[in-house]
Design a protein around this motif. Structure first.
Motif, PDB file in Angstrom:
ATOM      1  N   TYR A   1       4.285   1.037  -7.278  1.00  0.00           N
ATOM      2  CA  TYR A   1       5.017   2.165  -7.856  1.00  0.00           C
ATOM      3  C   TYR A   1       4.423   2.511  -9.221  1.00  0.00           C
ATOM      4  CZ  TYR A   1       8.955   5.203  -8.929  1.00  0.00           C
ATOM      5  OH  TYR A   1       9.736   6.284  -9.234  1.00  0.00           O
ATOM      6  N   ASN A   2       3.773   3.676  -9.302  1.00  0.00           N
ATOM      7  CA  ASN A   2       3.038   4.066 -10.513  1.00  0.00           C
ATOM      8  C   ASN A   2       3.647   5.311 -11.136  1.00  0.00           C
ATOM      9  OD1 ASN A   2       1.091   1.990 -10.132  1.00  0.00           O
ATOM     10  ND2 ASN A   2       0.057   3.262  -8.606  1.00  0.00           N
ATOM     11  N   SER A   3       4.860   5.200 -11.629  1.00  0.00           N
ATOM     12  CA  SER A   3       5.507   6.330 -12.271  1.00  0.00           C
ATOM     13  C   SER A   3       6.527   5.815 -13.271  1.00  0.00           C
ATOM     14  CB  SER A   3       6.183   7.238 -11.237  1.00  0.00           C
ATOM     15  OG  SER A   3       6.874   8.290 -11.860  1.00  0.00           O
ATOM     16  N   ASN A   4       6.596   6.480 -14.399  1.00  0.00           N
ATOM     17  CA  ASN A   4       7.609   6.136 -15.400  1.00  0.00           C
ATOM     18  C   ASN A   4       8.978   6.704 -15.058  1.00  0.00           C
ATOM     19  OD1 ASN A   4       5.683   4.786 -16.961  1.00  0.00           O
ATOM     20  ND2 ASN A   4       5.073   6.687 -17.986  1.00  0.00           N
ATOM     21  N   LYS A   5       9.014   7.631 -14.103  1.00  0.00           N
ATOM     22  CA  LYS A   5      10.263   8.260 -13.696  1.00  0.00           C
ATOM     23  C   LYS A   5      10.870   7.490 -12.535  1.00  0.00           C
ATOM     24  CE  LYS A   5      12.176  12.765 -12.406  1.00  0.00           C
ATOM     25  NZ  LYS A   5      11.860  14.184 -12.080  1.00  0.00           N
ATOM     26  N   LYS A   6      12.130   7.138 -12.658  1.00  0.00           N
ATOM     27  CA  LYS A   6      12.802   6.380 -11.610  1.00  0.00           C
ATOM     28  C   LYS A   6      13.131   7.260 -10.410  1.00  0.00           C
ATOM     29  CE  LYS A   6      15.045   2.963 -14.631  1.00  0.00           C
ATOM     30  NZ  LYS A   6      16.341   2.332 -14.996  1.00  0.00           N
ATOM     31  N   LEU A   7      13.218   6.629  -9.240  1.00  0.00           N
ATOM     32  CA  LEU A   7      13.656   7.332  -8.040  1.00  0.00           C
ATOM     33  C   LEU A   7      15.145   7.654  -8.148  1.00  0.00           C
ATOM     34  CD1 LEU A   7      11.917   5.250  -5.212  1.00  0.00           C
ATOM     35  CD2 LEU A   7      11.302   7.547  -5.967  1.00  0.00           C
ATOM     36  N   ARG A   8      15.514   8.873  -7.795  1.00  0.00           N
ATOM     37  CA  ARG A   8      16.923   9.282  -7.782  1.00  0.00           C
ATOM     38  C   ARG A   8      17.359   9.419  -6.319  1.00  0.00           C
ATOM     39  NH1 ARG A   8      18.788  11.047 -12.773  1.00  0.00           N
ATOM     40  NH2 ARG A   8      20.525  12.110 -11.740  1.00  0.00           N
ATOM     41  N   LEU A   9      17.791   8.301  -5.766  1.00  0.00           N
ATOM     42  CA  LEU A   9      18.160   8.259  -4.360  1.00  0.00           C
ATOM     43  C   LEU A   9      19.631   8.601  -4.167  1.00  0.00           C
ATOM     44  CD1 LEU A   9      16.356   4.968  -3.226  1.00  0.00           C
ATOM     45  CD2 LEU A   9      15.530   7.319  -3.033  1.00  0.00           C
TER      46      LEU A   9
ATOM     47  N   ASN B   1      13.432   0.373 -11.054  1.00  0.00           N
ATOM     48  CA  ASN B   1      12.703   1.483 -10.426  1.00  0.00           C
ATOM     49  C   ASN B   1      13.594   2.570  -9.845  1.00  0.00           C
ATOM     50  OD1 ASN B   1       9.714   0.495 -10.392  1.00  0.00           O
ATOM     51  ND2 ASN B   1      10.866  -1.265  -9.631  1.00  0.00           N
ATOM     52  N   ILE B   2      14.898   2.362  -9.742  1.00  0.00           N
ATOM     53  CA  ILE B   2      15.781   3.336  -9.093  1.00  0.00           C
ATOM     54  C   ILE B   2      16.911   3.704 -10.040  1.00  0.00           C
ATOM     55  CG2 ILE B   2      17.344   3.762  -7.160  1.00  0.00           C
ATOM     56  CD1 ILE B   2      15.751   1.856  -5.487  1.00  0.00           C
ATOM     57  N   ASP B   3      17.188   4.999 -10.109  1.00  0.00           N
ATOM     58  CA  ASP B   3      18.342   5.509 -10.842  1.00  0.00           C
ATOM     59  C   ASP B   3      19.494   5.667  -9.857  1.00  0.00           C
ATOM     60  OD1 ASP B   3      20.173   6.715 -12.427  1.00  0.00           O
ATOM     61  OD2 ASP B   3      18.977   8.486 -12.914  1.00  0.00           O
ATOM     62  N   PHE B   4      20.529   4.843  -9.999  1.00  0.00           N
ATOM     63  CA  PHE B   4      21.635   4.796  -9.035  1.00  0.00           C
ATOM     64  C   PHE B   4      22.764   5.764  -9.375  1.00  0.00           C
ATOM     65  CE2 PHE B   4      19.666   0.608  -8.456  1.00  0.00           C
ATOM     66  CZ  PHE B   4      19.593   0.552  -7.072  1.00  0.00           C
TER      67      PHE B   4
ATOM     68  N   GLU C   1       0.812  -1.220   0.000  1.00  0.00           N
ATOM     69  CA  GLU C   1       0.000   0.000   0.000  1.00  0.00           C
ATOM     70  C   GLU C   1       0.843   1.267   0.000  1.00  0.00           C
ATOM     71  OE1 GLU C   1      -3.159  -0.061  -0.413  1.00  0.00           O
ATOM     72  OE2 GLU C   1      -3.302  -2.254  -0.297  1.00  0.00           O
ATOM     73  N   LEU C   2       2.159   1.108   0.031  1.00  0.00           N
ATOM     74  CA  LEU C   2       3.047   2.275   0.054  1.00  0.00           C
ATOM     75  C   LEU C   2       3.499   2.590  -1.360  1.00  0.00           C
ATOM     76  CD1 LEU C   2       4.568   4.312   1.853  1.00  0.00           C
ATOM     77  CD2 LEU C   2       6.443   2.679   1.956  1.00  0.00           C
ATOM     78  N   ASP C   3       3.024   3.694  -1.910  1.00  0.00           N
ATOM     79  CA  ASP C   3       3.363   4.104  -3.268  1.00  0.00           C
ATOM     80  C   ASP C   3       4.489   5.139  -3.209  1.00  0.00           C
ATOM     81  OD1 ASP C   3       3.493   4.653  -5.911  1.00  0.00           O
ATOM     82  OD2 ASP C   3       1.527   5.621  -6.068  1.00  0.00           O
ATOM     83  N   LEU C   4       5.709   4.705  -3.517  1.00  0.00           N
ATOM     84  CA  LEU C   4       6.857   5.613  -3.449  1.00  0.00           C
ATOM     85  C   LEU C   4       6.827   6.687  -4.529  1.00  0.00           C
ATOM     86  CD1 LEU C   4       9.774   3.116  -2.674  1.00  0.00           C
ATOM     87  CD2 LEU C   4       8.484   4.536  -1.078  1.00  0.00           C
ATOM     88  N   SER C   5       6.026   6.508  -5.557  1.00  0.00           N
ATOM     89  CA  SER C   5       5.933   7.516  -6.609  1.00  0.00           C
ATOM     90  C   SER C   5       5.258   8.802  -6.123  1.00  0.00           C
ATOM     91  CB  SER C   5       5.164   6.957  -7.809  1.00  0.00           C
ATOM     92  OG  SER C   5       3.845   6.592  -7.437  1.00  0.00           O
ATOM     93  N   GLN C   6       4.645   8.766  -4.935  1.00  0.00           N
ATOM     94  CA  GLN C   6       4.032   9.965  -4.356  1.00  0.00           C
ATOM     95  C   GLN C   6       5.077  10.937  -3.818  1.00  0.00           C
ATOM     96  OE1 GLN C   6       1.268   8.715  -1.357  1.00  0.00           O
ATOM     97  NE2 GLN C   6      -0.085   7.661  -2.798  1.00  0.00           N
ATOM     98  N   PHE C   7       6.310  10.486  -3.707  1.00  0.00           N
ATOM     99  CA  PHE C   7       7.370  11.313  -3.114  1.00  0.00           C
ATOM    100  C   PHE C   7       8.405  11.638  -4.183  1.00  0.00           C
ATOM    101  CE2 PHE C   7       6.219   7.958   0.079  1.00  0.00           C
ATOM    102  CZ  PHE C   7       5.208   8.693   0.683  1.00  0.00           C
ATOM    103  N   PRO C   8       8.186  12.649  -4.994  1.00  0.00           N
ATOM    104  CA  PRO C   8       9.120  12.954  -6.097  1.00  0.00           C
ATOM    105  C   PRO C   8      10.472  13.468  -5.626  1.00  0.00           C
ATOM    106  CG  PRO C   8       7.423  14.644  -5.923  1.00  0.00           C
ATOM    107  CD  PRO C   8       7.024  13.556  -4.981  1.00  0.00           C
ATOM    108  N   PHE C   9      10.549  13.981  -4.363  1.00  0.00           N
ATOM    109  CA  PHE C   9      11.809  14.534  -3.859  1.00  0.00           C
ATOM    110  C   PHE C   9      12.563  13.550  -2.964  1.00  0.00           C
ATOM    111  CE2 PHE C   9       8.838  18.101  -4.402  1.00  0.00           C
ATOM    112  CZ  PHE C   9       9.508  18.820  -5.373  1.00  0.00           C
TER     113      PHE C   9
END
Length: 585
Positions: free
Chosen positions: A259-267, A288-291, A205-213
């Motif tokens: 995870y509902n986003s075409n943009k990868k997380l930039r952690l 899902n992650i841009d390293f 139930e945790l959608d990480l795509s809600q946190f763009p920053f």
């Protein structure tokens, strides 16, 4: 011009640099100054009831003012702010009473952290206070809950309503009533730390795509403390046959299920703790992650599942996976500066870990804990570890190196005739130790070693010219006294011979300190750890001896002794280590 003629912003800025004791003295100077400084009392608050070491000796903390003694946090402007700590039950009740009677004070709170130990207050009463408080924290920026007694319900956390935007949400959380739309208001979240979530299915139930920053993510199946990820050390041997992997090996899959986003997380920072990992998890992370921006990567107390079936009763039917977790990530995660690895597997197969370290090009801080098989060549394994640091990049960039290992049994390893590893017989070859001399900019070194090899180690120490802090662990080779559980004789009777040995070892540690300082004049701090020598009470329960080096040539004052012994409780060695880690970052 008087002090109070200064602008209010400058006075408040000065108050941010004061610790708790100095802040109260500063505020009680006058009523006018108290009105200006009052919001600073509530700006950054920690609730921590951990025991404090008191000593009659003059504290040496004042000599190291650049080290943070109390917890501190970086505010939006990047200024280090010392926290106001609440450590007693009376102070905690008084805080809740004041803050609830005067709701306008709630707007002053920016950072609120609850540590592992909080004052002994009934859970029902504390939950009632906290439920009334969180809804009024309109300007909260960071909320941390690291108490190990129980996980904080997610529905209580969701009452946080910050007009500035919540930046950090960390701690042990119960995600039972989690829904994907509940965290939609936390769009500005940058640091997300989820631990002790009970069931991995709740992560769906945790959608990480809600946190763009989002730039820092921590995922831990077990409970975590506020300092678990600074200087990690865990030597517990894992029994793979007794591990329940249900819910442990689905954490990554469930985390990115929604995870509902075409943009990868930039952690910039990624940490996994107390979970099981597979090669399939590595593929999900890469998808899902841009390293490319990752600077800190940690895998702590975790297990990699090398086999496709988790069935230990019929090994013949099991099939090895073709790829390993770290082997898949290595080509994409090669620019981290801070690396913490404690990832083991049932075969104690470390080639994936060594290959991952060898692929790094900007590594500055390395915490490494490995398991070695009992029936394998120990020196060959140690040589492979040190050799992977000489890749043309790490040997120039590495400044902090903390290494430890454990020799464990493996039921899947065929014993080799005449080859049997014992920690009490730990011995490096001269070639293995010589590999450390290729680390040209090393500032901190922590190494397990036997006392028999100190002469060999002294031969390479003078080549580590940039070393400032040295920590040697002799405890693996020391015989520890076992408690007499079924005896009516007091334990002190059995401990007395070891107390005499401890006095001799303290003298020997002082001799080692002098020899190390002669071999490497730039050394500032040295630690020699023998472990617990006795089972009863003693002056030094940790068996640790800390020494500070003083340079006569560059010191203003005359110091008769170039080596000064520091008590463990009086000397802030952990803060020095944390400071060295911060330098590398």
């Amino acid at each position: 011009m008087q002090f109070l003629d200064l602008p209010v912003e400058i006075i408040q800025r000065i108050s941010l640099s004061l610790n708790q004791h100095e802040l109260f003295q500063f505020a009680y100077t006058s009523k006018a100054l108290y009105q200006i400084v009052q919001p600073r009392f509530y700006y950054c608050i920690t609730v921590d009831a951990s025991k404090t070491v008191f000593t009659n000796k003059k504290s040496v903390h004042s000599q190291y003012s650049n080290f943070t003694i109390v917890p501190s946090y970086s505010n939006a402007r990047g200024i280090q702010v010392n926290a106001v700590n609440i450590s007693t039950l009376y102070s905690l009740k008084q805080f809740f009473k004041t803050i609830l009677e005067k709701p306008q004070y709630c707007s002053f709170i920016r950072y609120l952290s609850f540590h592992e130990k909080i004052p002994d207050i009934p859970d029902v009463v504390f939950y009632g206070y906290l439920s009334k408080l969180v809804g009024r924290l309109t300007n909260i920026r960071s909320f941390q809950w690291f108490n190990n007694c129980y996980s904080l319900p997610i529905e209580l956390i969701l009452k946080l309503n910050s007009s500035y935007g919540l930046v950090e949400l960390s701690g042990n959380m119960n995600l039972m009533n989690m829904r994907s739309d509940l965290l939609f208001s936390f769009k500005e979240l940058k640091h997300l730390h989820i631990s002790q979530f009970v069931d991995a299915n709740y992560l769906k139930e945790l959608d990480l795509s809600q946190f763009p920053f989002l730039d820092e993510l921590v995922l831990s199946k077990g409970a975590c403390g506020n300092s678990d990820f600074q200087f990690y050390k865990n030597n517990d041997e894992i029994d793979y046959t007794n591990i329940d992997f249900s819910g442990y090996n689905d954490c990554i899959i469930n985390l990115f299920h929604g995870y509902n986003s075409n943009k990868k997380l930039r952690l910039k920072s990624l940490t996994f703790k107390d979970i099981a990992l597979t090669s399939e998890d590595a593929k999900i992370l890469l998808y899902n992650i841009d390293f490319s921006d990752l600077r800190s990567f940690s895998i702590l107390n975790s297990v990699e599942l090398l086999y496709e079936q988790v069935d230990y009763h019929d090994i013949r039917r099991r099939r090895l996976r073709r790829e390993q977790f770290l082997s898949l990530l290595a080509p994409h995660v090669c620019t981290v500066s801070n690396l913490n690895l404690n990832l083991c597997n049932e075969l104690n197969y470390n080639n994936g870990t060594i290959g991952f370290i060898r692929s790094q090009k900007n590594l500055q801080s390395l915490n490494l804990i490995l398991n070695f098989n009992k029936y394998e060549n120990l020196d060959s394994n140690l040589s492979n570890v040190f050799a992977c640091l000489d890749n043309g990049y790490t040997n120039q960039s590495l400044k902090f190196f903390n290494f430890d290992f454990t020799v464990v049994n493996s039921g899947l390893t065929t014993p080799v005739s005449g080859q049997f590893n014992k920690l009490s017989q730990l011995k490096y070859s001269s070639e293995s130790l010589h590999l450390l001399t290729k680390l040209h900019n090393l500032n901190y070194l922590n190494l397990p070693i036997s006392e028999e090899q100190m002469n060999v180690f002294m031969g390479i120490l003078h080549q580590l010219r940039t070393l400032q802090c040295l920590s040697l662990n002799f405890s693996k080779c020391c015989k520890k006294q076992q408690p007499q559980l079924n005896s009516l004789i007091h334990q002190g009777y059995f401990d007395y011979p070891n107390i005499c040995v401890e006095v001799d070892r303290q003298e020997q540690a002082f001799k080692y300190a002098n020899d190390c300082q002669s071999a490497s004049p730039r050394l500032k701090w040295m630690t020699f750890e023998y472990g617990n020598m006795t089972c009863g009470l003693q002056n030094d329960p940790n068996g640790k001896y800390i020494y500070e080096c003083t340079n006569k040539k560059h010191n203003k004052f005359r110091i008769d002794q170039p080596i000064i012994h520091r008590d463990v409780g009086d000397f802030p060695v952990n803060n020095i280590i944390d400071e060295l880690i911060d330098w590398t970052n």
